[in-house]
Design a protein around this motif. Structure first.
Motif, mmCIF file in Angstrom:
data_model
loop_
_atom_site.group_PDB
_atom_site.id
_atom_site.type_symbol
_atom_site.label_atom_id
_atom_site.label_comp_id
_atom_site.label_asym_id
_atom_site.label_seq_id
_atom_site.Cartn_x
_atom_site.Cartn_y
_atom_site.Cartn_z
ATOM 1 N N SER A 1 0.814 -1.203 0.000
ATOM 2 C CA SER A 1 0.000 0.000 0.000
ATOM 3 C C SER A 1 0.857 1.267 0.000
ATOM 4 O O SER A 1 1.930 1.314 0.586
ATOM 5 C CB SER A 1 -0.885 -0.005 1.240
ATOM 6 N N ALA A 2 0.336 2.306 -0.656
ATOM 7 C CA ALA A 2 1.101 3.536 -0.763
ATOM 8 C C ALA A 2 0.962 4.425 0.468
ATOM 9 O O ALA A 2 1.867 5.191 0.784
ATOM 10 C CB ALA A 2 0.657 4.295 -2.007
ATOM 11 N N VAL A 3 -0.168 4.355 1.137
ATOM 12 C CA VAL A 3 -0.442 5.307 2.217
ATOM 13 C C VAL A 3 -0.493 4.617 3.585
ATOM 14 O O VAL A 3 0.168 5.042 4.534
ATOM 15 C CB VAL A 3 -1.772 6.038 1.952
ATOM 16 N N ILE A 4 -1.299 3.569 3.685
ATOM 17 C CA ILE A 4 -1.457 2.887 4.968
ATOM 18 C C ILE A 4 -0.514 1.683 5.011
ATOM 19 O O ILE A 4 -0.442 0.915 4.051
ATOM 20 C CB ILE A 4 -2.904 2.367 5.144
ATOM 21 N N ASP A 5 0.187 1.543 6.107
ATOM 22 C CA ASP A 5 0.970 0.319 6.300
ATOM 23 C C ASP A 5 0.034 -0.688 6.996
ATOM 24 O O ASP A 5 -0.082 -0.697 8.220
ATOM 25 C CB ASP A 5 2.205 0.613 7.156
ATOM 26 N N PHE A 6 -0.660 -1.480 6.191
ATOM 27 C CA PHE A 6 -1.698 -2.358 6.728
ATOM 28 C C PHE A 6 -1.140 -3.369 7.729
ATOM 29 O O PHE A 6 -1.759 -3.638 8.760
ATOM 30 C CB PHE A 6 -2.441 -3.071 5.586
ATOM 31 N N SER A 7 0.036 -3.911 7.412
ATOM 32 C CA SER A 7 0.615 -4.912 8.331
ATOM 33 C C SER A 7 0.901 -4.283 9.687
ATOM 34 O O SER A 7 0.606 -4.865 10.736
ATOM 35 C CB SER A 7 1.916 -5.465 7.756
ATOM 36 N N GLU A 8 1.455 -3.092 9.633
ATOM 37 C CA GLU A 8 1.792 -2.429 10.904
ATOM 38 C C GLU A 8 0.518 -2.121 11.710
ATOM 39 O O GLU A 8 0.457 -2.342 12.921
ATOM 40 C CB GLU A 8 2.551 -1.137 10.613
ATOM 41 N N LEU A 9 -0.504 -1.628 11.003
ATOM 42 C CA LEU A 9 -1.729 -1.270 11.731
ATOM 43 C C LEU A 9 -2.499 -2.508 12.184
ATOM 44 O O LEU A 9 -3.200 -2.475 13.199
ATOM 45 C CB LEU A 9 -2.620 -0.363 10.867
ATOM 46 N N GLN A 10 -2.347 -3.596 11.443
ATOM 47 C CA GLN A 10 -2.973 -4.846 11.890
ATOM 48 C C GLN A 10 -2.308 -5.316 13.188
ATOM 49 O O GLN A 10 -2.987 -5.725 14.134
ATOM 50 C CB GLN A 10 -2.829 -5.900 10.799
ATOM 51 N N LEU B 1 -0.725 -3.396 15.285
ATOM 52 C CA LEU B 1 -1.123 -2.415 16.305
ATOM 53 C C LEU B 1 -2.512 -2.757 16.851
ATOM 54 O O LEU B 1 -2.750 -2.718 18.065
ATOM 55 C CB LEU B 1 -1.132 -1.017 15.678
ATOM 56 N N SER B 2 -3.412 -3.124 15.956
ATOM 57 C CA SER B 2 -4.779 -3.481 16.373
ATOM 58 C C SER B 2 -4.768 -4.733 17.240
ATOM 59 O O SER B 2 -5.488 -4.812 18.239
ATOM 60 C CB SER B 2 -5.660 -3.720 15.142
ATOM 61 N N ASN B 3 -3.952 -5.701 16.849
ATOM 62 C CA ASN B 3 -3.862 -6.929 17.650
ATOM 63 C C ASN B 3 -3.293 -6.639 19.036
ATOM 64 O O ASN B 3 -3.762 -7.193 20.036
ATOM 65 C CB ASN B 3 -2.980 -7.959 16.938
ATOM 66 N N ARG B 4 -2.286 -5.785 19.066
ATOM 67 C CA ARG B 4 -1.683 -5.438 20.369
ATOM 68 C C ARG B 4 -2.694 -4.689 21.240
ATOM 69 O O ARG B 4 -2.792 -4.924 22.440
ATOM 70 C CB ARG B 4 -0.438 -4.566 20.163
ATOM 71 N N ALA B 5 -3.438 -3.783 20.620
ATOM 72 C CA ALA B 5 -4.434 -3.013 21.377
ATOM 73 C C ALA B 5 -5.488 -3.958 21.963
ATOM 74 O O ALA B 5 -5.880 -3.837 23.131
ATOM 75 C CB ALA B 5 -5.101 -1.986 20.466
ATOM 76 N N PHE B 6 -5.909 -4.909 21.150
ATOM 77 C CA PHE B 6 -6.924 -5.858 21.615
ATOM 78 C C PHE B 6 -6.379 -6.681 22.784
ATOM 79 O O PHE B 6 -7.041 -6.835 23.818
ATOM 80 C CB PHE B 6 -7.331 -6.774 20.456
ATOM 81 N N ALA B 7 -5.142 -7.184 22.593
ATOM 82 C CA ALA B 7 -4.553 -8.028 23.643
ATOM 83 C C ALA B 7 -4.319 -7.238 24.935
ATOM 84 O O ALA B 7 -4.374 -7.804 26.030
ATOM 85 C CB ALA B 7 -3.245 -8.622 23.152
#
Lengths: 329, 368
Positions: free
Chosen positions: A2-11, A13-19
């Protein structure tokens, strides 16, 4: 890539936030943090077996994290550190997971009938769904330390409102089938998705970004509308997966306008059955997707770029997969 | 066994409470009716849900989402929760008549929680009439309960200008947290029969009660009253502690009445908790104390799901023989005494403290 969003990084981040807020293992420390001091003594095994394990079962089955990714991407576009909004991101994913949790059960059954042998009982799943759903606004209003007091209140209210809409929609749809035994027409179904099906919406993602970044609030209506259309488009495309199943398989409740106790075989499903209807569904999805893109006109460049990138990576990719699958069949 | 619900419970109350309660009861009913109409009149309900009127069948929406809820309100509930909001507002110098939505809020939440309780327990009757899920199905009833529970946020949000930011925020926070912790307590409650646990600790039961049922019984209405009256947080904490103590006692008495109703007006199946295999405090204590064949028989009945009254009464007999029922009565008395002490420390006029104390006593000696 992706050009704008780093999907892997935000995924991640989302997993860490959930945990962070929904640990895989129940501990007294976690319970103390989220529910207060124990007055007597917690049965930690019950929390594990009756809440965390069923929740993680569904969390692991649905690893996309589209909703927190969109929220985090929009926050980053407004120079907000998304990692500081872990409670908000966890709440978003909780809301989504609970919205799909009860779909395997059908109405008009007793609690005992509403489960297969060996499965987690209906009462437990219903309780997990209830608890997780109520945990979401609690996380926002008690633990979203980076939000202003007014933003927390508004966002918690929005989470509550989505729960009301989703619950009312479920009751309306099930009751409609039980009493009228008729299918919705196309426009009614699109309205139903828009107003009632929280799993078919990315609006809460926009709300979370709006709450976190005050400047975004100027564009709230546009962002919410774009998120609503994108959510419907994604949902319609995802429903095509069901159409592609074996001819003899039963449709699932809630899919394709069917009634909960009378989900027929595909070959008996009436005017919506058949591959031409997959084409129709994909066309509807594309129209909603285009509306979403249209809504982003006039957004600040950074927000627009994030939204369009999300649209491409989440919605367009899903549409492409389903188009290809339909053609192959 | 089905029985008719009666409202003559006021006779069980001390007059200092009963007369005040009777005085405010019509206003409670009025506030609830007005608030429900405001939210859920067929013309208003789509707007409450944020829906464009043209896209839904309004009559159907009303039948699905409003009628099952209204049916619970029509069943002559005690309206103790809205009354407690009135009591707090008046005790702290506010006129309850200026806060109809917050008064109604307590009953909306209570009735919603009853619908969800009935779904979770798969109960047949509530207040002598069929439960919501017996009328409209399990998922519709569950959805309606969840919908109305969360409409509480909407009720508070509509009053945000007159309440001010801080009180609005605190009310929404308490609604969210109370709903969440109720879920945690309910988790323990429904996991035990599923896993056929038999070695639960009395403390584990009391912990789940603190979360599962003390909220909707008394803790949350008292918090709503205190917060709406804008009393200091320390006072809200005392009201909460009082409500929790009384709520614990309420649940223990509720468990006792479930197996040994005081009269024919109970309104539920006798020993329904045993039918459902629930590990209530009295059952946990009996399982700790009973030995050999008696313990095995109690477990057998608990796991059988039987509705046969002779078998259920056999199980109740084991609870009595082991002294479990007596121990529960003793604990309920202790909890009441704890509540009386907390009430002594509340910053309100003596007459209101007396009313709250009378409530704690009523809960212990109530018959339904």
């Amino acid at each position: 890539m992706s050009a704008v969003i780093d999907f892997s990084e935000l995924q991640l981040l989302s997993n860490r936030a959930f945990a962070r807020w929904v640990p895989r293992v129940a501990t007294n420390e976690w319970l103390r943090e989220v529910s207060g001091e124990s007055r007597f003594v917690w049965d930690l095994d019950a929390m594990q077996d009756g809440f965390l394990d069923p929740l993680y079962e569904i969390f692991d089955k649905h690893p996309e994290r589209w909703r927190p990714i969109l929220a985090a991407g929009l926050m980053q576009a407004a120079d907000i550190d998304a990692a500081s909004q872990d409670a908000v991101l966890a709440a978003l994913e909780l809301q989504f997971l609970t919205s799909i949790m009860l779909t395997r059960f059908r109405n008009g059954r007793t609690a005992a009938e509403a489960q297969s042998a060996g499965e987690i009982p209906f009462a437990v799943i219903a309780t997990v769904s209830y608890t997780a759903r109520q945990y979401a606004p609690t996380l926002v209003i008690r633990h979203a330390a980076s939000l202003s007091p007014d933003a927390k209140t508004w966002l918690a209210y929005r989470f509550g409102r989505v729960t009301v809409q989703g619950a009312a929609g479920a009751a309306y749809n099930l009751f409609r089938w039980e009493t009228k035994k008729t299918l919705m027409d196309e426009s009614s179904y699109l309205a139903y998705l828009r107003y009632f099906v929280s799993s078919a919406s990315f609006v809460l993602s926009a709300d979370c970004a709006i709450a976190a970044a005050a400047p975004i609030s100027t564009f709230a209506a546009q962002l919410q509308e774009a998120s609503a259309c994108a959510g419907i488009a994604y949902h319609l495309a995802a429903e095509c997966e069901t159409w592609r199943g074996d001819d003899g398989a039963s449709l699932e409740p809630g899919h394709f306008l069917m009634g909960p106790n009378h989900a027929p075989d595909r070959r008996d499903a009436g005017p919506f059955d058949g591959s031409e209807n997959i084409g129709r569904w994909l066309a509807l999805a594309k129209a909603e997707r285009d509306k979403a893109e249209q809504c982003t006109q006039g957004l600040p460049r950074s927000l627009q770029a994030v939204f369009l990138d999300f649209l491409e990576s989440a919605v367009d990719a899903k549409l492409t997969t389903e188009r290809e699958a339909a053609s192959a069949k | 066994m089905r029985s008719e619900f009666s409202t003559d419970f006021v006779r069980d109350m001390d007059p200092v409470l009963g007369e005040h309660y009777t005085q405010w009861l019509p206003y409670c009913r009025e506030s609830i009716a007005a608030t429900i109409d405001e939210l859920a009149h067929p013309d208003a309900f789509p707007r409450t849900l944020g829906i464009d009127n043209g896209h839904v069948d309004r009559d159907l929406l009303h039948s699905a989402c409003v009628a099952p809820f209204r049916s619970y309100l029509r069943r002559s509930g005690k309206m103790l929760r809205p009354y407690l909001v009135c009591l707090c507002l008046e005790a702290y110098g506010r006129d309850p008549r200026t806060r109809p939505r917050e008064v109604a809020l307590a009953e909306i939440i209570h009735s919603s929680s009853l619908i969800l309780d009935d779904v979770a327990d798969d109960s047949t009757y509530r207040r002598g009439d069929l439960t919501a899920h017996q009328q409209v199905g399990m998922l519709v009833a569950g959805a309606v309960g969840s919908e109305w529970l969360n409409l509480g946020f909407e009720v508070v949000w509509r009053d945000r200008e007159s309440l001010g930011s801080r009180i609005t925020s605190r009310l929404i926070e308490e609604l969210a947290w109370e709903h969440f912790v109720t879920g945690l307590g309910t988790t323990v409650d429904c996991i035990w029969p599923w896993q056929e646990k038999t070695n639960c600790l009395p403390g584990e039961y009391l912990q789940q009660v603190v979360h599962r049922s003390t909220s909707y019984t008394y803790r949350l209405p008292l918090k709503i009253g205190g917060l709406t009256a804008d009393v200091p947080e320390s006072e809200v904490a005392k009201l909460s502690a009082f409500g929790e103590q009384v709520g614990l006692g309420f649940q223990i008495v509720d468990d006792l009445l479930n197996v040994k109703p005081a009269d024919e007006h109970w309104g539920k199946e006798v020993a329904e908790d045993i039918v459902q295999g629930k590990l209530t405090l009295q059952v946990i204590l009996a399982l700790e104390r009973a030995e050999g064949a008696r313990r095995a028989r109690l477990l057998e009945i608990l796991r059988s799901g039987t509705h046969v009254q002779s078998e259920l009464q056999e199980a109740v007999g084991v609870l009595e023989e082991t002294g479990a029922l007596e121990e529960c009565r003793r604990l309920a008395t202790e909890l009441r005494d704890g509540a009386l002490k907390i009430a002594d420390d509340l910053g309100m006029d003596e007459i209101y403290r007396r009313r709250l104390k009378a409530l704690a006593c009523y809960v212990l000696r109530r018959t339904r």
